[in-house]
Design a protein around this motif. Structure first.
Motif, short mmCIF file in Angstrom:
data_model
loop_
_atom_site.label_atom_id
_atom_site.label_comp_id
_atom_site.label_asym_id
_atom_site.label_seq_id
_atom_site.Cartn_x
_atom_site.Cartn_y
_atom_site.Cartn_z
N LYS A 135 0.83 -1.21 0.00
CA LYS A 135 0.00 0.00 0.00
C LYS A 135 0.86 1.26 0.00
O LYS A 135 0.56 2.25 -0.68
CB LYS A 135 -0.92 -0.01 1.22
CG LYS A 135 -2.07 -0.98 1.10
CD LYS A 135 -2.94 -0.92 2.32
CE LYS A 135 -4.11 -1.92 2.22
NZ LYS A 135 -4.94 -1.87 3.45
N LYS A 136 1.94 1.26 0.77
CA LYS A 136 2.84 2.42 0.83
C LYS A 136 3.48 2.68 -0.53
O LYS A 136 3.59 3.83 -0.98
CB LYS A 136 3.93 2.20 1.88
CG LYS A 136 3.42 2.36 3.31
CD LYS A 136 4.54 2.16 4.30
CE LYS A 136 4.05 2.31 5.73
NZ LYS A 136 5.14 2.10 6.71
N ASN A 164 -4.62 17.39 -3.63
CA ASN A 164 -4.28 16.27 -4.52
C ASN A 164 -4.88 16.46 -5.90
O ASN A 164 -4.23 16.24 -6.92
CB ASN A 164 -4.78 14.96 -3.93
CG ASN A 164 -3.98 14.57 -2.70
OD1 ASN A 164 -2.87 15.04 -2.52
ND2 ASN A 164 -4.56 13.71 -1.86
N ASP A 172 -7.51 16.27 0.18
CA ASP A 172 -7.91 15.74 -1.13
C ASP A 172 -7.92 16.83 -2.19
O ASP A 172 -7.65 16.59 -3.36
CB ASP A 172 -9.31 15.12 -1.04
CG ASP A 172 -9.30 13.90 -0.15
OD1 ASP A 172 -8.21 13.33 0.01
OD2 ASP A 172 -10.38 13.53 0.37
N GLU A 204 0.53 10.42 -3.64
CA GLU A 204 -0.45 10.78 -2.62
C GLU A 204 0.28 11.25 -1.36
O GLU A 204 0.19 10.62 -0.30
CB GLU A 204 -1.33 9.58 -2.32
CG GLU A 204 -2.17 9.15 -3.50
CD GLU A 204 -3.03 7.95 -3.15
OE1 GLU A 204 -2.91 7.48 -2.01
OE2 GLU A 204 -3.81 7.52 -4.00
N ASP A 205 0.99 12.34 -1.47
CA ASP A 205 1.69 12.89 -0.30
C ASP A 205 1.08 14.19 0.18
O ASP A 205 1.62 14.84 1.08
CB ASP A 205 3.17 13.11 -0.65
CG ASP A 205 3.87 11.82 -0.99
OD1 ASP A 205 4.78 11.84 -1.85
OD2 ASP A 205 3.49 10.79 -0.39
N ARG A 241 0.90 4.25 -2.82
CA ARG A 241 0.67 5.67 -2.53
C ARG A 241 1.83 6.52 -3.02
O ARG A 241 1.66 7.63 -3.52
CB ARG A 241 0.46 5.87 -1.03
CG ARG A 241 -0.91 5.42 -0.55
CD ARG A 241 -1.23 6.01 0.81
NE ARG A 241 -0.31 5.56 1.83
CZ ARG A 241 -0.51 4.50 2.60
NH1 ARG A 241 -1.61 3.78 2.45
NH2 ARG A 241 0.36 4.14 3.51
N LYS A 242 3.03 6.00 -2.87
CA LYS A 242 4.21 6.75 -3.30
C LYS A 242 4.23 6.90 -4.81
O LYS A 242 4.55 7.97 -5.36
CB LYS A 242 5.47 6.04 -2.83
CG LYS A 242 6.73 6.84 -3.02
CD LYS A 242 7.91 6.11 -2.42
CE LYS A 242 9.20 6.89 -2.62
NZ LYS A 242 10.36 6.17 -2.08
N ALA A 286 1.64 6.85 -6.80
CA ALA A 286 0.53 7.69 -7.22
C ALA A 286 0.69 9.14 -6.80
O ALA A 286 -0.12 10.00 -7.15
CB ALA A 286 -0.78 7.14 -6.68
#
Length: 321
Positions: free
Chosen positions: A255-256, A272, A269, A264-265, A259-260, A262
């Motif tokens: 999952k991490k 983003n 929302d 997503e940091d 997110r990295k 994509a």
């Protein structure tokens, strides 16, 4: 009803059946009578496994029993029986505890289905059957269980109550006639005033040849169908392999990484979504710039040369004058 009366009735029933040529004694199937009502299939299998282990440990059966069975069966010739009897590798079959079904294929409790109940919920009739792969194992269990008071309290019908009465009698040192005995315990008192603890009645089952052959055919057909189904499943899915279940830590790491990748940091929302829009815009602007910077080169137009005018010789002479 005393144990002796039950045994006499079972013997008479067996003798009556064996007068007919349709019946025979099954050397690998045991009939266990006088079972308590609470004993189910799982309890009976546990009882048989424990008895078989004890019997093999105390060597209640030997290879000589197998030789006697071959001679009595009449299926083998005398020379074949002698060859097997003198074989140095002849031993009692080993019981595999990890795969009990290999030695004990089936366990059955006869139940009263007259009330319309399911087989599991229907009350027991007090007897059952156990199927073995080897005659030696069946003989060992018979010798261990039959008429053995060790198993009475837990598995025999009325055994627990009779065992408590016997314990009370031994403690007080009195005859059972002098003890306070209720109606349910009166059947366990003998003529001499002593308590008789009921015991299991174990013997080889007497079966009908036609029904036994039909049952054997059904079992063989069922095994053949299972083998056929396994082969068909392998042919249909030769390359399918079960995926290994990932651990909790592996799932979190995956999952991490997702997110990295994509991006997503961002904290919210909205940020983003703006980042995504901004990331998309430069691509279109870059396309426009590239179009402006690199104009399309057009090929130069070709100019036709002027046509030569035809001059009349008379006019040309006048011009010279």
């Amino acid at each position: 009803q005393s144990d002796r009366a039950k045994r006499e009735r079972a013997f008479a029933d067996k003798s009556t059946k064996l007068r007919s040529p349709l019946f025979f004694i099954n050397p690998t199937r045991l009939s266990i009578r006088n079972l308590a009502k609470h004993v189910n299939e799982a309890d009976l299998k546990r009882l048989v496994i424990g008895a078989l282990k004890k019997a093999l440990e105390h060597k209640l059966v030997t290879p000589n029993d197998a030789v006697a069975h071959w001679r009595a069966g009449g299926e083998l010739s005398h020379s074949e029986v002698m060859r097997r009897a003198t074989d140095p590798k002849l031993v009692t079959p080993v019981f595999n505890e990890k795969n009990t079904k290999e030695s004990i294929p089936s366990v059955f409790i006869d139940r009263d289905l007259s009330g319309g109940k399911k087989t599991v919920d229907a009350p027991s009739r007090g007897f059952g059957f156990v199927e073995f792969t080897h005659h030696a194992h069946a003989l060992a269990v018979l010798r261990q269980l039959n008429n053995n008071p060790i198993y009475s309290a837990e598995f025999a019908s009325g055994g627990k109550h009779a065992a408590e009465m016997l314990k009370q009698q031994r403690k007080k040192g009195k005859k059972a006639k002098n003890l306070k005995v209720d109606e349910s315990g009166a059947e366990f008192v003998g003529e001499d005033g002593n308590v008789r603890v009921p015991r299991l009645i174990v013997e080889f089952a007497v079966e009908n040849k036609v029904k036994a052959r039909q049952q054997a055919e059904r079992i063989a057909q069922k095994k053949a169908n299972k083998i056929k189904q396994k082969i068909e499943n392998k042919e249909k899915q030769p390359s399918d392999k079960k995926e290994k279940k990932k651990s909790r830590g592996a799932l979190q790491r995956a999952k991490k990484r997702a997110r990295k990748d994509a991006g997503e940091d961002a904290d919210t929302d909205g940020e983003n979504t703006e980042a995504i829009k901004n990331a998309k815009k430069p691509k279109t602007e870059e396309k426009d710039l590239t179009k402006a910077k690199a104009p399309v080169e057009t090929a130069p137009k070709l100019v036709k040369p002027p046509k030569k005018r035809k001059v009349d010789p008379k006019e040309e002479a006048l011009e010279d004058m």
